[in-house]
Each structure stands twice: as C-alpha cells, then as structure tokens.
Scaffold this active site. Structure first.
Site, PDB file in Angstrom:
ATOM      1  N   CYS A   1       0.820  -1.211   0.000  1.00 56.57           N
ATOM      2  CA  CYS A   1       0.000   0.000   0.000  1.00 56.57           C
ATOM      3  C   CYS A   1       0.854   1.262   0.000  1.00 56.57           C
ATOM      4  CB  CYS A   1      -0.936   0.000   1.209  1.00 56.57           C
ATOM      5  SG  CYS A   1      -1.940   1.492   1.352  1.00 56.57           S
TER       6      CYS A   1
ATOM      7  N   CYS B   1      -1.706   1.736  -2.885  1.00 53.01           N
ATOM      8  CA  CYS B   1      -2.715   2.774  -2.664  1.00 53.01           C
ATOM      9  C   CYS B   1      -2.159   4.194  -2.628  1.00 53.01           C
ATOM     10  CB  CYS B   1      -3.452   2.523  -1.345  1.00 53.01           C
ATOM     11  SG  CYS B   1      -3.713   0.814  -0.914  1.00 53.01           S
TER      12      CYS B   1
ATOM     13  N   LYS C   1      -0.287   5.384  -5.862  1.00 58.40           N
ATOM     14  CA  LYS C   1      -1.334   5.353  -6.902  1.00 58.40           C
ATOM     15  C   LYS C   1      -2.246   6.565  -6.792  1.00 58.40           C
ATOM     16  CE  LYS C   1      -5.074   3.947  -6.014  1.00 58.40           C
ATOM     17  NZ  LYS C   1      -5.545   2.568  -5.995  1.00 58.40           N
TER      18      LYS C   1
ATOM     19  N   TYR D   1      -9.529  -3.653 -10.916  1.00 59.28           N
ATOM     20  CA  TYR D   1      -9.499  -2.219 -10.616  1.00 59.28           C
ATOM     21  C   TYR D   1      -8.118  -1.614 -10.819  1.00 59.28           C
ATOM     22  CZ  TYR D   1      -7.428  -3.019  -5.968  1.00 59.28           C
ATOM     23  OH  TYR D   1      -6.587  -3.355  -4.939  1.00 59.28           O
TER      24      TYR D   1
ATOM     25  N   GLU E   1      -7.505   1.635 -13.118  1.00 55.66           N
ATOM     26  CA  GLU E   1      -6.916   2.848 -12.548  1.00 55.66           C
ATOM     27  C   GLU E   1      -5.674   3.286 -13.312  1.00 55.66           C
ATOM     28  OE1 GLU E   1      -8.370   2.396  -7.900  1.00 55.66           O
ATOM     29  OE2 GLU E   1      -6.426   1.584  -8.488  1.00 55.66           O
TER      30      GLU E   1
ATOM     31  N   HIS F   1     -28.285  20.600  -0.440  1.00 60.40           N
ATOM     32  CA  HIS F   1     -28.467  21.101  -1.804  1.00 60.40           C
ATOM     33  C   HIS F   1     -27.615  22.350  -2.043  1.00 60.40           C
ATOM     34  CE1 HIS F   1     -30.601  21.744  -5.565  1.00 60.40           C
ATOM     35  NE2 HIS F   1     -30.730  23.017  -5.230  1.00 60.40           N
TER      36      HIS F   1
ATOM     37  N   GLU G   1     -27.127  14.309  -2.754  1.00 65.54           N
ATOM     38  CA  GLU G   1     -28.512  14.433  -2.312  1.00 65.54           C
ATOM     39  C   GLU G   1     -29.441  13.485  -3.065  1.00 65.54           C
ATOM     40  OE1 GLU G   1     -30.788  18.046  -3.534  1.00 65.54           O
ATOM     41  OE2 GLU G   1     -28.900  18.661  -4.431  1.00 65.54           O
TER      42      GLU G   1
END
Length: 464
Positions: free
Chosen positions: A45, A50, A53, A180, A184, A453, A458
C-alpha cells in the site's frame, strides 16, 4: 540447531498495513513484539500501491480539471506535465512514510528484524541465520503481481510494481488486466497524455462489481478515447526497438472471433492481471499451515490457520484484499490475543471499496445480481438515478460525465443491501453512506434524511 536468539509473545512476518497495525496494537497491551521485513516498511500500500497510486491519480485528475477550467472562465495555458518532477516528489513522500513507520515501531518498543523469515516449526522462524520463537506468529506477507507465461511477456513487460519505477511517461502504452488496478492505471496514463490501449479478457472489466459500475466506467473510458480491446489474450510480446527505447509488438488472440492481430509501437506494457500470495519463501512445509487451491493461506473467522499458534491475515489469505481490511483485521486479532477480548474478530460483510477511475466509483454490499440470487427477484427492489453533475453544466459537451447512483433494497422494509455509485467524488461520498448501510439502514431511513443542496449526493436520499 543453533539456540533461539530471542523469544517473543508475538512475531509478525511482514511490515505491511495489516502486520504493522497488529504489531502496534499488541505492543499497546504490553506484549513483547517483533516485526520481520525484508523490504521497505509499509508494504504494498505505502510503497507500490494505494498511496503512490492516489498521488498519480491526483495528477491525472488535475489534468482533467485544467481542461475543464475554460468552461468556468479561466484562461489556462497548459505548458506540459513533468513525470520526472512528480516521481521525484512522490518518491520522497514515500520515504518519509517509511521513516514514520520506523519511528512508530521504535516509539512503541517493537523490534524490527531485517530479513526473510523461514519457518523451522510452528513456533520458530529463521531470519538471516538467527532463530526467533513466538508464542503467536502472524503471517502478513501480502501478495505480489505476476506476469503471464506468454513469450516475451516477462522479458519486456512490467507489473503494477514496475509502474512506479517508470522514469518518464511513455507516449504509447498497453495495459492488460480487467480488475481495478488495470482500470486505474489506464485512466492515469490517458489523462496524463499517453496513448493507451487497454486489453481485457472478457467483454467487460470490473466483473466483480455491479453492472452499473462495469458498464458506466467502460462507457466513460470509451467516450474519453481510450482504446479497449475486449475478449483479448496476449500471446506474444516482441521488442523491435533497442536497449535505450523499447518498441513493443504485441500479438493478441481474440477468443470470440478466433482471429489473431498484431499491434505495434508500444513503449511499455503493464500487466495487472492479478496477484499471488507471498508464501513461497516461508517454508510452510515445516508447519501445519494449509493453502487453498488458489495458493492462499486458509484461516477461520478468527484468523487462525490450521497450525496452532500461527495466524494469517490480509492479502495472503485472498479475502477482501484491501488495506483497511488488513488493518482492521490486524487490530481485532491483537485485541483478542492480548487485549482480553476473546470474541474480537473482523466482520467481513459490507466492506466498502472504491475505484480511482475517471470518474471515481464505489460500492458496498451486494450487486443486484448477487442480491437476486440470495433473496430472490421478487424480494429485491432497485432504485436508480442517472444525471449530469452540476459541475459539468459549464464545460464542453465531450467533457461531461454521467453520475449514476443505485440502491439495492431487500424485503418489505426495503433494507439497503447494496449501494453502488459512479461519478465525481464518489470516493468521498461513499464513506459516510457506508456507515449507514453497515448499520442496517432502510430506504425509509435514507428518505428521512434532509438533502444537502446543491450536491450530487442528495440524489441518494431523494430517489423515487
């Protein structure tokens, strides 16, 4: 046999996220702890996963934002991008993190043993010719990426680890792998200006995710101009360049049509086709530890292996291979072993995950397909919303990306058993909603939350 150099309450093999978290938690309870590591602290990682990356994804996302800034009235002159500058700063940041990990071990009086661990028996390991014993021994050695046996693949290709060694941005690059990591890296290359071709073995990538994620991200990548070669298998890689500059020729079989094609002129090919458990050097034959057919260590719900006193967690077990999962499992394990919490264990259900694609996406819980299989089609209700985020109202048409949110609900109370989101800031949005899903929220609970909002999120509390 040489005498044991030192005995520990807890020997942790692997200084990655899970191992470090478990070691530090054990030390906080007063246990005598050592960590064995043969490389840099922090594991995949921190060093080749991670963290670096995400820094590269940030750079790619800034390229997107610079292109979109004109729509908001900004006059931007983009004079180029320096991979070399980014790599230098990124690598320096990683070194700082390595040092922080080391300082944490020193502060908490955890011994660091440099070298490769090899089991002698269930309670003893050998490192650099020295023997160490542990009342409990944790295997947290993670996994590593691999390259297929196609001719030329290992000689001329690199893995996702090698991506972080690239000294410059390749002008033309191939990425192979439908998970993934492949998605990525493909996005990073494209938005930093490379001509990228993405090879996948099936018709879609991200096949373990809900269809709304698979189909939406593929559509966005194709719209952005990324070349995706589906149903493809790379059978040969040749270098028609020289030692200074590669010019790769890639032979591809199409399993649907049965035809073969050759694509040329690639400076790099990156294989992101999967990872294997890092167990080869452990000499597990000297223990009672068992492996499954995929080569991962078999553990029970408490991280116990088949060998008394030996435990395992993280990628080496092949379940929910995510950094936060390993950290959480490691801490729970030490709570059980040294903190007096006999029932402590990680709940592996409803683990959220995100993909740093363009746009980002993420999910928690069951896909629609899995929910139907588990509960029956008549017991599942789907809510879905597709729209253009307000952010894109001011940009060019070709720059606009869809946002898609999907709720998978089960039963009369419409308990949310799956949440899948695609769109700008999905990585940040998902974390808060994941708490609600983990707590067992229903559609009514979402409806009872007043919307913020104007935001994209939302839509998750106003679906009808």
């Amino acid at each position: 046999m040489a005498p044991v150099k030192k005995q520990y309450d807890y020997l942790v093999i692997g200084a990655g996220s899970g191992g470090m978290a478990s070691a530090r938690r054990a030390a906080s309870y007063g246990a005598n702890v050592a960590v064995v590591e043969n490389s840099r602290l922090g594991g995949t990682c921190v060093n080749v996963g991670c963290v670096p990356k995400k820094l590269m994804w940030n750079a790619a996302s800034l390229s997107e934002s610079l292109a979109e800034a004109k729509g908001y009235g900004h006059t931007v002159e983009h004079k180029g991008f320096s991979w070399e500058t980014l790599k230098e700063k990124r690598d320096a940041y990683i070194v700082r993190l390595n040092n922080i990990y080391g300082n944490n071990l020193n502060r908490e009086k955890v011994d660091l043993i440099h070298g490769t661990a090899r089991f002698v028996d269930n309670n003893t390991i050998e490192v650099a010719g020295e023997l160490y014993s542990g009342k409990h021994i944790l295997i947290a050695t993670g996994s590593y990426p691999w390259i297929p046996p196609a001719p030329g693949a290992k000689e001329f290709g690199i893995t996702s680890d090698g991506f972080f060694d690239l000294k410059s941005l390749p002008k033309k690059v191939a990425v192979a792998g439908a998970g993934y990591i492949g998605v990525e890296l493909t996005g990073i290359f494209h938005y930093l200006g490379a001509d990228v071709t993405f090879f996948i073995r099936e018709k879609e990538f991200l096949r373990s995710f809900d269809a709304v994620i698979r189909q939406s991200i593929m559509a966005e990548y194709q719209k952005a101009g990324i070349k995706i070669v589906t149903c493809s298998s790379i059978t040969n890689v040749e270098n028609k360049g020289d030692n200074l500059k590669k010019s790769l020729s890639i032979t591809v079989d199409n399993k649907t049509t049965g035809t073969q094609s050759v694509l040329e002129g690639f400076e790099e090919i990156i294989f992101a086709i999967g990872r294997k458990a890092n167990v080869e050097k452990l000499n597990l034959e000297a223990t009672g530890v068992t492996l499954n057919q995929g080569g991962h260590i078999v553990v029970d719900e408490y991280q116990n292996t088949a060998a008394p006193g030996i435990l395992a967690l993280g990628d080496v077990c092949g379940v929910a291979q995510l950094t936060p999962v390993a950290i959480a499992a490691g801490r729970k394990l030490s709570d059980r072993l040294f903190g007096g919490k006999a029932d402590a264990k990680l709940d592996y259900s409803n683990i959220p995950s995100v993909i740093f694609s363009h746009p980002t996406c993420g999910s928690i819980g069951l896909s629609e397909e899995d929910a139907v299989e588990k509960y029956g089609k008549d017991n599942i209700k789907i809510y879905q919303s597709k729209f253009i985020n307000m952010y894109y109202s001011m940009v060019e048409e070709h720059q606009k990306q869809h946002t898609i949110y999907k709720l998978v609900c089960e039963g009369k109370k419409e308990k949310i058993v799956g949440l899948h989101i695609v769109g700008r800031a999905s990585d940040e949005i998902l974390q808060g909603f994941a708490v609600a899903v983990k707590m067992g929220a229903t559609k009514a609970d979402f409806d009872n939350c007043v919307a913020i909002h104007p935001t994209a999120a939302e839509e998750l509390v106003t679906m009808r």
